[in-house]
Scaffold this active site. Structure first.
Site, mmCIF file in Angstrom:
data_model
loop_
_atom_site.group_PDB
_atom_site.id
_atom_site.type_symbol
_atom_site.label_atom_id
_atom_site.label_comp_id
_atom_site.label_asym_id
_atom_site.label_seq_id
_atom_site.Cartn_x
_atom_site.Cartn_y
_atom_site.Cartn_z
ATOM 1 N N ASN A 130 0.855 -1.192 0.000
ATOM 2 C CA ASN A 130 0.000 0.000 0.000
ATOM 3 C C ASN A 130 0.884 1.233 0.000
ATOM 4 O O ASN A 130 2.011 1.186 0.496
ATOM 5 C CB ASN A 130 -0.876 0.000 1.265
ATOM 6 C CG ASN A 130 -1.800 1.208 1.334
ATOM 7 O OD1 ASN A 130 -2.408 1.585 0.331
ATOM 8 N ND2 ASN A 130 -1.916 1.819 2.503
ATOM 9 N N HIS A 161 0.827 5.234 1.321
ATOM 10 C CA HIS A 161 0.091 6.111 2.234
ATOM 11 C C HIS A 161 0.804 7.462 2.287
ATOM 12 O O HIS A 161 2.035 7.510 2.386
ATOM 13 C CB HIS A 161 0.024 5.472 3.630
ATOM 14 C CG HIS A 161 -0.795 6.282 4.573
ATOM 15 N ND1 HIS A 161 -2.179 6.379 4.481
ATOM 16 C CD2 HIS A 161 -0.440 7.068 5.623
ATOM 17 C CE1 HIS A 161 -2.623 7.178 5.431
ATOM 18 N NE2 HIS A 161 -1.588 7.610 6.136
ATOM 19 N N SER A 177 4.839 6.784 2.381
ATOM 20 C CA SER A 177 5.402 5.483 2.766
ATOM 21 C C SER A 177 4.770 4.389 1.920
ATOM 22 O O SER A 177 3.567 4.431 1.638
ATOM 23 C CB SER A 177 5.086 5.168 4.240
ATOM 24 O OG SER A 177 5.471 6.218 5.098
ATOM 25 N N ASP A 229 -3.269 1.047 7.367
ATOM 26 C CA ASP A 229 -2.033 1.809 7.116
ATOM 27 C C ASP A 229 -0.903 1.371 8.039
ATOM 28 O O ASP A 229 -0.132 2.197 8.551
ATOM 29 C CB ASP A 229 -2.293 3.320 7.235
ATOM 30 C CG ASP A 229 -3.336 3.806 6.242
ATOM 31 O OD1 ASP A 229 -3.387 3.258 5.130
ATOM 32 O OD2 ASP A 229 -4.115 4.710 6.593
#
Ligand code: GAR
Length: 194
Positions: free
Chosen positions: A108, A110, A137, A146
């Site tokens: 992911n 973020h 990040s 997250d």
């Protein structure tokens, strides 16, 4: 080297998805984008994917249980032969079974220097805190929002006069560089042990 197949999940604009697709066109890319999935059938990013010849799978999650919807997405990813999943502005919490099924192979991006500012409004929160630096990040996805081991970060200085929009614009430019590089590095490091 055979290229890994990446599935990208989006909910909206899809600019990070576009940066991953564009990087996949480079001759030394270790991956191809095999599928773009959206839980928002009219997400703007879907048009970019289709224009680039990438299959799309778009189904609204509305009215479905989380695990039921995630199983549908999982099926689409498996049918497309996906090896790695990249969340790119996918604004859905994931069910534990889905996360477990892609452990070590789902990433992911973020817009904060995690572990700071998980969740929404990250740019305003960094400004409100009086931070001197902000950024983005890329991390492996675990069950917590997250959260998960950080693979790469990029910093952006907070400048006098910055508002959330100005800061978001500068962070997004870094996201577009960081995400393809971090995903390629993860894939080059090889799949996790099962
Ligand atoms: C990006 O800034 C991404 O980092 C963020 O949503 C935006 C999506 O933009 N993701 C999160 O906040 C995840 N918690 P995009 O659709 O243009 O890539």
């Amino acid at each position: 080297m055979t290229r890994a197949r990446v599935g990208i999940l989006i909910s909206g604009r899809g600019s990070n998805m576009a940066s991953l697709v564009e990087a996949s066109h480079l001759p030394d890319s270790p991956y191809d984008v095999a599928l773009v999935v959206s839980n928002v059938p009219d997400a703007p990013g879907l048009a970019f994917a289709a224009a680039n010849g990438i299959p799309t799978f778009a189904v609204s999650h509305k009215g479905m249980k989380r695990a039921e919807f995630d199983a549908l997405v999982d099926g689409a990813l498996r049918d497309a032969g996906v090896d790695y999943v990249a969340l790119a502005g996918y604004m859905r919490l994931l069910s534990p079974g889905f996360v477990a099924g892609w452990a070590g192979r789902m990433v992911n991006i973020h817009p904060s220097l995690l572990p700071l500012y998980k969740g929404l409004d990250t740019h305003q929160r960094a400004l409100d805190a009086g931070d001197a630096r902000h950024g983005c990040s890329v991390h492996l996805v675990t069950e917590e929002l997250d959260d998960g081991p950080i693979l790469a970060q990029a910093e952006v200085p907070i400048l006098d006069g910055d508002d959330a929009d100005a800061l978001a614009t500068r962070v997004l430019l870094e996201e577009h560089k960081l995400y393809p590089a971090a995903l390629a590095a993860l894939i080059r490091s090889g799949p996790p042990a099962r």
